[in-house]
Write an enzyme that holds these catalytic residues in place. Structure first.
Site, mmCIF file in Angstrom:
data_model
loop_
_atom_site.group_PDB
_atom_site.id
_atom_site.type_symbol
_atom_site.label_atom_id
_atom_site.label_comp_id
_atom_site.label_asym_id
_atom_site.label_seq_id
_atom_site.Cartn_x
_atom_site.Cartn_y
_atom_site.Cartn_z
ATOM 1 N N ARG A 52 -8.722 -4.264 11.669
ATOM 2 C CA ARG A 52 -7.931 -4.449 10.446
ATOM 3 C C ARG A 52 -8.601 -5.562 9.646
ATOM 4 N NH1 ARG A 52 -7.621 -9.299 11.198
ATOM 5 N NH2 ARG A 52 -6.336 -9.341 9.335
ATOM 6 N N ARG A 95 -5.970 4.276 5.874
ATOM 7 C CA ARG A 95 -5.051 3.273 5.312
ATOM 8 C C ARG A 95 -5.239 3.257 3.797
ATOM 9 N NH1 ARG A 95 -4.657 -2.461 8.265
ATOM 10 N NH2 ARG A 95 -2.641 -2.464 7.214
ATOM 11 N N ASP A 238 -6.825 -7.613 -0.319
ATOM 12 C CA ASP A 238 -7.111 -6.220 0.047
ATOM 13 C C ASP A 238 -7.546 -5.397 -1.158
ATOM 14 O OD1 ASP A 238 -5.110 -7.262 2.205
ATOM 15 O OD2 ASP A 238 -6.252 -5.593 3.054
ATOM 16 N N LYS A 249 -1.724 -9.370 2.224
ATOM 17 C CA LYS A 249 -0.698 -9.242 3.257
ATOM 18 C C LYS A 249 0.690 -9.637 2.756
ATOM 19 C CE LYS A 249 -0.978 -7.870 6.424
ATOM 20 N NZ LYS A 249 -0.583 -6.444 6.616
HETATM 21 O O1 MRU Z 1 -2.830 -5.271 7.631
HETATM 22 P P1 MRU Z 1 -4.110 -6.041 7.770
HETATM 23 O O2 MRU Z 1 -4.123 -6.952 8.942
HETATM 24 O O3 MRU Z 1 -5.317 -5.150 7.659
HETATM 25 O O4 MRU Z 1 -4.104 -6.977 6.467
HETATM 26 C C1 MRU Z 1 -5.159 -7.885 6.305
HETATM 27 C C2 MRU Z 1 -4.983 -8.744 5.120
HETATM 28 O O5 MRU Z 1 -4.053 -8.609 4.354
HETATM 29 C C3 MRU Z 1 -6.057 -9.748 4.838
HETATM 30 O O6 MRU Z 1 -5.523 -10.897 4.257
HETATM 31 C C4 MRU Z 1 -7.063 -9.115 3.870
HETATM 32 O O7 MRU Z 1 -7.496 -7.880 4.352
HETATM 33 C C5 MRU Z 1 -8.230 -9.981 3.641
HETATM 34 S S1 MRU Z 1 -9.245 -10.040 5.095
HETATM 35 C C6 MRU Z 1 -10.657 -10.823 4.748
#
Ligand code: MRU
Length: 347
Positions: A52, A95, A238, A249
């Site tokens: 992830r 995703r 993201d 997140k």
């Molecule tokens: O659901 P996840 O764990 O994939 O979400 C990850 C995040 O939101 C991170 O903050 C984002 O991907 C930046 S990672 C460098």
């Protein structure tokens, strides 16, 4: 297979013929890598969050396409391109929110249209380059972000944005890594409910690098800011829209609102592979909703239950709440559509 590493944990390891994926669902108790040989397996690893973090998802998908090419050049030499295109479509469904996934798959689609004498070698090289470039971008952002932290005593981060979430080093956590090499810094990490990326991954990763960190419940963030302990909140992303609105997140938006209330600055750190120039603002970002049972106590997971859960796993922070967006191409202060456009022109 179980590997032990003290430092520089790797989320992904390409062996030359397969992809080893660290199963992040089992951290911090167990460090286990699973071996993947096809795109369907990699799709599942992304969808179930064994891997992830936006850049890591993109890199894993790129290797997934390389695995597809290896497989289908062998088992379907007459129409391997169609089989690979099908696998790209499958990976794209893993995703929805992190644009790095779609960016990496777009690179692979371009390659699929080229005449190639050795497709396997070409696709592997492309995936390896995406992986290596991400690490270089993270190191650059680490330095650029640390420049903004001169004299700063305390920062808070959210989710996990480190080596586990990227090709290596990290985005927001990369800035924290770089800053701690320059000056003493009190680092606070929010738990990041419901999946606990902060509690399970970030504090573990920092401890591996011998960087002290203090964990707090997400709900303690306002009180931490009120205490004056932090000057900056530093997060990853993201997907960033053309005007600087940032999906990250769930809980990031709350932190940005709290930061404004308390005069704390707010930094987003992301490589340009996280920028989505095709959308004007954050309203157009597809926010992933995950299974309610990731949140719901098991006793309510039954037919006829009166209790359900709402489980969006990202939110969008409006650009006006962001003090700086740090990319490998440069820093945009107080981002606006015009300020963001400057990143496009940098080669
Ligand atoms: O659901 P996840 O764990 O994939 O979400 C990850 C995040 O939101 C991170 O903050 C984002 O991907 C930046 S990672 C460098």
């Amino acid at each position: 297979m179980t590997l032990q590493t003290k430092k520089s944990v790797q989320a992904l390891h390409w062996t030359g013929t397969s992809l080893k994926v660290l199963d992040q669902r089992q951290l911090p108790e167990t460090l286990v890598y699973d071996d993947y040989n096809d795109a369907a397996g990699v799709t599942e690893a992304i969808a179930t969050m064994r891997v992830r973090g936006a850049p890591a998802i993109g890199i894993a998908a790129a290797y997934g396409v390389a695995l597809s090419v290896i497989q289908h050049c062998a088992d379907a030499p007459a129409n391997w391109q169609q089989k690979v295109a099908d696998d790209i479509a499958l990976l794209a469904k893993s995703r929805p929110t992190a644009v790095n996934l779609f960016w990496a798959l777009a690179q692979m689609k371009v390659l699929l249209e080229q005449p190639l004498t050795n497709p396997q070698a070409a696709f592997i090289a492309c995936a390896e380059k995406i992986h290596a470039d991400d690490i270089v971008a993270n190191m650059t952002m680490g330095e650029l972000g640390a420049d903004l932290l001169t004299g700063v005593k305390g920062v808070m981060t959210h989710c996990n944005t480190g080596a586990l979430a990227t090709g290596g080093y990290g985005t927001a956590l990369g800035v924290i890594r770089s800053a701690t090499q320059r000056q003493p810094l009190n680092v606070y990490a929010g738990e990041t409910r419901p999946w606990l990326q902060g509690a399970r991954l970030t504090v573990w990763e920092l401890a591996q690098d011998e960087i002290p960190v203090t964990l707090l419940a997400d709900s303690a963030a306002a009180w931490l800011m009120k205490s004056g302990a932090i000057d900056w909140v530093i997060v990853g992303a993201d997907r960033i829209a053309a005007n600087g609105d940032t999906a990250n997140k769930i809980g990031t938006y709350s932190l940005a609102v709290l930061a404004k209330q308390h005069g704390v600055k707010f930094m987003v750190v992301a490589p340009t592979t996280t920028l989505d120039w095709t959308i004007e603002n954050g309203d157009q970002i597809d926010i992933e909703q995950r299974d309610q049972n990731e949140l719901l106590p098991a006793c309510y997971n039954k037919e006829g239950s009166l209790v359900s859960a709402w489980n969006p796993v990202f939110d969008v922070t409006p650009a006006e709440l962001i003090s700086a967006i740090v990319t490998e191409r440069g820093v945009v202060l107080n981002p606006t559509e015009q300020g963001m456009r400057g990143l496009k022109d940098v080669i």
